[in-house]
Motif scaffolding. Structure first.
Motif, PDB file in Angstrom:
ATOM      1  N   PRO A 528       0.875  -1.424  -0.057  1.00 35.29           N
ATOM      2  CA  PRO A 528       0.076  -0.139   0.006  1.00 35.29           C
ATOM      3  C   PRO A 528       0.888   1.438   0.061  1.00 35.29           C
ATOM      4  O   PRO A 528       0.346   2.075  -0.685  1.00 35.29           O
ATOM      5  N   GLU A 529       2.013   1.264   0.596  1.00 29.64           N
ATOM      6  CA  GLU A 529       2.853   2.655   0.689  1.00 29.64           C
ATOM      7  C   GLU A 529       3.217   2.956  -0.650  1.00 29.64           C
ATOM      8  O   GLU A 529       3.460   4.332  -1.026  1.00 29.64           O
ATOM      9  N   SER A 530       3.466   2.029  -1.603  1.00 29.99           N
ATOM     10  CA  SER A 530       3.792   2.162  -2.866  1.00 29.99           C
ATOM     11  C   SER A 530       2.688   3.110  -3.656  1.00 29.99           C
ATOM     12  O   SER A 530       2.970   3.939  -4.429  1.00 29.99           O
ATOM     13  N   ALA A 531       1.657   2.338  -3.444  1.00 23.08           N
ATOM     14  CA  ALA A 531       0.412   2.853  -4.233  1.00 23.08           C
ATOM     15  C   ALA A 531       0.131   4.273  -3.926  1.00 23.08           C
ATOM     16  O   ALA A 531      -0.239   5.442  -4.556  1.00 23.08           O
ATOM     17  N   ALA A 532       0.276   4.532  -2.493  1.00 25.59           N
ATOM     18  CA  ALA A 532       0.022   5.890  -1.995  1.00 25.59           C
ATOM     19  C   ALA A 532       1.200   6.860  -2.413  1.00 25.59           C
ATOM     20  O   ALA A 532       0.878   8.094  -2.627  1.00 25.59           O
ATOM     21  N   TYR A 533       2.359   6.320  -2.863  1.00 28.11           N
ATOM     22  CA  TYR A 533       3.365   7.398  -3.020  1.00 28.11           C
ATOM     23  C   TYR A 533       3.163   7.585  -4.603  1.00 28.11           C
ATOM     24  O   TYR A 533       3.654   8.783  -5.003  1.00 28.11           O
ATOM     25  N   LEU A 534       3.003   6.861  -5.241  1.00 26.20           N
ATOM     26  CA  LEU A 534       2.907   6.877  -6.631  1.00 26.20           C
ATOM     27  C   LEU A 534       2.665   8.180  -7.277  1.00 26.20           C
ATOM     28  O   LEU A 534       3.326   8.821  -8.025  1.00 26.20           O
ATOM     29  N   PRO A 535       1.332   8.469  -7.035  1.00 23.11           N
ATOM     30  CA  PRO A 535       0.670   9.835  -7.636  1.00 23.11           C
ATOM     31  C   PRO A 535       1.666  11.101  -7.639  1.00 23.11           C
ATOM     32  O   PRO A 535       1.665  11.995  -8.316  1.00 23.11           O
ATOM     33  N   THR A 536       2.473  11.163  -6.489  1.00 26.96           N
ATOM     34  CA  THR A 536       3.481  12.431  -6.305  1.00 26.96           C
ATOM     35  C   THR A 536       4.817  12.102  -6.714  1.00 26.96           C
ATOM     36  O   THR A 536       5.633  12.747  -6.293  1.00 26.96           O
TER      37      THR A 536
END
Ligand code: NAD
Length: 546
Positions: A528-536
């Protein structure tokens, strides 16, 4: 023969700084070797070159190497110089790679005994070893993450029970102390403990297990960071703690449990008597080791039930116990899924720089630059503040400094500027451990318990290596079999920053892509941390593959 150390200063022995920088990294790796005479750098068998003639061959070729050529190294031996381009790596390395069916200890060591391959561990065979400080920060990060998760941010007033103060294990006390806690460490080797007191890795040697606990508890109550060691077997100490109801806040282990004959020591033996039994009756030794390991793991599981946060710190303790028939060893969590994965998921890992000038002042300039670039990164600030006292200079002045995707390219660009402006006395090599975000497949460590079950998928280190070749890193290496034979595939890379426009370009591409493929690796696995980080993140992930 004189001990090899790295050249320093501005005199070049090669045809350019890229080649000279790689040569100094090789020399610096050897300077920090556990057994330089055997070319063994660390981890018992991890070598920098296959044998002495091979080492001389590599050095000779590096001195002759032209900018538009690449030196090809196969398992620690130079085998060819190929014409490439000025944008290609100077050195391409493949170490210890075997087909999956040959990845058993028996077959692998048969091949290496026949002189056909070389065990390179991670940074030994890719010439990126910087001595003990690498493991100090990895251990610091692990305990810091445990403290964050369970104890409100640091280990003040907390007791960590562990065992083993060997080459890697000695970092544990330092890491606990840096996080504000108290370490109680068992090791069967009293002489080794005394040596560690001399180097500052241990503060005190207690006379008995109860005395060690009492001292640790007192220091914890006073919120005084301390490392207390006791000359005792890990299993005996763990059982005593459980029986007496003295429950440490955290419990782990760094004995060499991965090897029940040459590493782990059975209860009832100190280091000397264990050595005698090992030589005279290896079968009996193995039996006793297995009995001790079973008791050790049982006691750790008991401590977990009683409230300790228990985890394995990458020494194969659980698999070793499973191999001898323990059915619950895997109930102990591994340190990567438990604590480190959120860092890897955003490309944060063991970035490091090495000052090729040999000037200590260069390291200070870079510490200051890192602080100025990332003023809000509290973990980095704590590490840099405390690293000075806990990481003595070993060979070329170097700094391991965990940075994330985004941070790495910024730091590399800044370093190149500082080289170009003359604020540094010479060029700087940037490299990293293979234990990193996107450069390793190791199902019982770095890639254990990936959410999608992709633990054993080894495409990622190869993609990582290919990306770094495409980006023009100065050295790229692909390894297998680091840690446990048959257990891992991994990749390493180094870029030499000489202040030129070309090195700025290489650094910008490599230090963007190297951690970015790590973010993608975790993203595809559903972390989940990657998915949260991806947009920015600015990473151009192809979405919709699910
Ligand atoms: P080492 O062999 O240098 O030291 C092991 C120490 O454990 C020795 O001092 C020995 O006296 C002691 N010991 C052995 N059995 C014992 C027992 N039953 N009770 C008490 N003391 C005992 O090994 P090292 O280089 O310190 O590495 C330790 C382990 O960590 C290895 O298994 C290694 O593969 C692993 N490792 C983990 C990481 C990581 O990232 N977490 C990195 C490198 C190595």
């Amino acid at each position: 023969m004189n001990r090899i150390v790295s050249a320093t200063g501005s005199q070049l022995r090669c045809k350019g700084w890229r080649q000279e920088g790689i040569l100094r990294m090789l020399e610096n790796t050897l300077a920090n070797a556990e057994r330089q005479e055997d070319l063994v750098i660390y981890g018992g068998i991890g070598k920098a070159a296959r044998d002495w003639p091979s080492l001389h061959g590599i050095v000779d070729e590096l001195k002759q190497l032209e900018e538009h050529e690449s030196l090809i190294v196969q398992s620690g031996r130079a085998i060819a110089v190929m014409r490439t381009t000025v944008a290609a790596p100077m050195v391409l390395i493949a170490n210890a790679n075997v087909v999956p069916r040959a990845a058993t200890p028996e077959q692998f060591f048969e091949l290496s005994d026949a002189g056909l391959t070389m065990h390179g561990q991670y940074t030994a065979g890719s010439w990126a070893y910087i001595g003990g400080q690498g493991i100090v920060q990895g251990t610091f990060e692990t305990f810091a993450a445990a403290a964050e998760r369970h104890f409100g941010g640091d280990l003040t007033g907390r007791i960590v029970f562990t065992a083993g103060i060997g080459g890697m294990g000695q970092a544990q006390g330092r890491a606990v102390r840096m996080n504000g806690g108290v370490a109680l460490i068992a090791d069967v080797d009293a002489d080794r403990i005394r040596d560690r007191i001399d180097t500052g890795a241990v503060d005190e040697l207690a006379a008995s297990i109860p005395a060690a606990w009492e001292r640790a508890a007192k220091a914890a109550a006073m919120h005084t960071p301390l490392v207390v060691a006791v000359a005792a077997n890990a299993a005996d100490v763990a059982e005593w703690l459980l029986a007496e109801g003295r429950i440490p806040d955290l419990a782990t282990d760094q004995t060499s449990a991965h090897d029940l004959l040459r590493g782990y020591v059975p209860s009832g033996h100190d280091a000397a008597s264990a050595a005698v039994l090992r030589d005279t009756d290896p079968e009996r030794y193995r039996e006793l080791s297995a009995l001790t390991l079973t008791r050790h793991v049982d006691a750790l599981l008991g401590l977990a039930k009683a409230g300790s946060v228990v985890f394995e710190y990458g020494n194969d303790l659980r698999m070793a116990a499973q191999r001898i028939g323990h059915t619950h060893a895997m109930d102990i969590p591994g340190f990567v899924p438990e604590f480190i994965r959120p860092s890897f998921a955003v490309g944060r890992g063991p970035f490091r720089w090495v000052c090729l000038s040999g000037e200590l002042a260069d390291r200070d300039v870079l510490d200051t630059a890192a602080r100025a670039l990332f003023p809000t990164d509290q973990k980095l600030a704590t590490w840099l503040e405390k690293a000075g006292g806990e990481t003595p200079v070993e060979g070329l002045p170097a700094r391991i400094c965990w940075l994330g995707h985004g941070q790495r390219a910024l730091m590399a660009a800044r370093i190149n500027e500082l080289v170009a402006s003359g604020e540094l006395a010479g060029p700087v090599a940037i490299t990293r451990d293979h234990l990193d975000s996107g450069s390793c497949a190791y199902p019982t460590r770095e890639t254990e318990l990936m959410p999608d079950g992709s633990d054993a998928i080894a495409d990622w280190p190869y993609l990582n290596a290919m990306l770094n070749v495409a980006g023009g890193a100065d050295l790229v290496a692909v390894h297998q079999n680091a840690g446990v034979i048959g257990g891992s595939a991994s990749a390493g890379m180094t870029v030499v920053l000489d202040g030129s426009e070309l090195s700025a370009q290489r650094a910008a591409i490599c230090f963007e892509n190297d951690p970015a493929i790590g973010v993608i690796r975790h993203l595809t696995a559903g972390v989940p941390e990657s998915a949260a980080y991806l947009p920015t993140s600015g990473i151009n992930a192809v979405v919709g593959w699910q």
